[in-house]
Design a protein around this motif. Structure first.
Motif, PDB file in Angstrom:
ATOM      1  N   GLN A   4       0.832  -1.204   0.000  1.00  0.00           N
ATOM      2  CA  GLN A   4       0.000   0.000   0.000  1.00  0.00           C
ATOM      3  C   GLN A   4       0.868   1.256   0.000  1.00  0.00           C
ATOM      4  OE1 GLN A   4      -2.515   1.199   3.451  1.00  0.00           O
ATOM      5  NE2 GLN A   4      -4.178   0.843   1.991  1.00  0.00           N
ATOM      6  N   ARG A   7       1.697   2.040  -3.463  1.00  0.00           N
ATOM      7  CA  ARG A   7       0.533   2.520  -4.223  1.00  0.00           C
ATOM      8  C   ARG A   7       0.214   3.968  -3.872  1.00  0.00           C
ATOM      9  NH1 ARG A   7      -1.069  -2.684  -2.787  1.00  0.00           N
ATOM     10  NH2 ARG A   7      -2.588  -1.932  -1.268  1.00  0.00           N
ATOM     11  N   TRP A  36       3.016   7.076   5.524  1.00  0.00           N
ATOM     12  CA  TRP A  36       2.191   6.205   4.689  1.00  0.00           C
ATOM     13  C   TRP A  36       2.996   5.626   3.534  1.00  0.00           C
ATOM     14  CZ3 TRP A  36      -2.203  10.336   4.072  1.00  0.00           C
ATOM     15  CH2 TRP A  36      -2.887  10.466   5.285  1.00  0.00           C
ATOM     16  N   HIS A  43      -0.257   3.065   8.363  1.00  0.00           N
ATOM     17  CA  HIS A  43      -1.296   2.980   7.333  1.00  0.00           C
ATOM     18  C   HIS A  43      -2.306   4.090   7.571  1.00  0.00           C
ATOM     19  CE1 HIS A  43      -0.063  -0.877   5.660  1.00  0.00           C
ATOM     20  NE2 HIS A  43       0.190  -1.256   6.897  1.00  0.00           N
ATOM     21  N   LEU A  49      -7.661   7.249   3.414  1.00  0.00           N
ATOM     22  CA  LEU A  49      -7.483   6.475   2.187  1.00  0.00           C
ATOM     23  C   LEU A  49      -8.479   6.931   1.120  1.00  0.00           C
ATOM     24  CD1 LEU A  49      -5.542   4.156   1.419  1.00  0.00           C
ATOM     25  CD2 LEU A  49      -7.411   2.591   1.875  1.00  0.00           C
ATOM     26  N   LEU A  63      -6.144   1.454  -4.675  1.00  0.00           N
ATOM     27  CA  LEU A  63      -5.320   2.048  -3.625  1.00  0.00           C
ATOM     28  C   LEU A  63      -5.298   1.164  -2.376  1.00  0.00           C
ATOM     29  CD1 LEU A  63      -3.598   4.548  -2.972  1.00  0.00           C
ATOM     30  CD2 LEU A  63      -5.657   5.618  -2.048  1.00  0.00           C
ATOM     31  N   GLY A  64      -6.434   0.622  -2.016  1.00  0.00           N
ATOM     32  CA  GLY A  64      -6.523  -0.181  -0.805  1.00  0.00           C
ATOM     33  C   GLY A  64      -6.050  -1.615  -0.950  1.00  0.00           C
ATOM     34  N   THR A  65      -6.268  -2.206  -2.146  1.00  0.00           N
ATOM     35  CA  THR A  65      -5.984  -3.637  -2.300  1.00  0.00           C
ATOM     36  C   THR A  65      -4.978  -3.971  -3.385  1.00  0.00           C
ATOM     37  OG1 THR A  65      -7.718  -4.045  -3.953  1.00  0.00           O
ATOM     38  CG2 THR A  65      -8.354  -4.178  -1.605  1.00  0.00           C
TER      39      THR A  65
END
Length: 121
Positions: A4, A7, A36, A43, A49, A63-65
């Protein structure tokens, strides 16, 4: 699959934003963005997010996965869930549950048998 942190950095880079600009847009200190983006760093909360996704124009799912499109309409979409991997009814669920419990070598034989049965029907 990239972490993450990578990303978030990529989303910021794609939107041509500095850490400070992203921090201001999301409502945090620049040091939070740096955390981050750091490997094994903090996180962001879900609220942050979502804000990062909106501000940078990337997909929240990506973005999250790491799945799906980075930006809508710019890449081939990869679904987060492949429907064929999940049971469609109770009987299929029982089959999946059972097959996952048997050793790999035996599982391969069972699958071969199922493929043959499916071809003959």
């Amino acid at each position: 699959m990239p972490a993450q942190s990578n990303r978030i950095r990529r989303a910021r880079s794609l939107s041509k934003m500095s850490q400070q600009t992203l921090a201001n847009a999301v409502g945090v200190q620049r040091s939070a963005v740096a955390q981050w983006e750091r490997k094994n760093g903090a996180h962001p909360s879900m609220q942050h997010l979502v804000a990062i996704a909106v501000v940078t124009g990337v997909s929240l799912e990506w973005l999250g996965t790491g799945r799906g499109m980075i930006k809508p309409g710019t890449e081939i979409w990869t679904p987060a869930v492949i429907g064929e991997e999940y049971a469609q009814d109770d009987l299929e669920a029982l089959c999946l549950k059972s097959i996952r419990k048997i050793p790999l070598r035996m599982r391969e034989n069972v699958v071969a048998l199922l493929v043959l049965a499916a071809k003959s029907s």
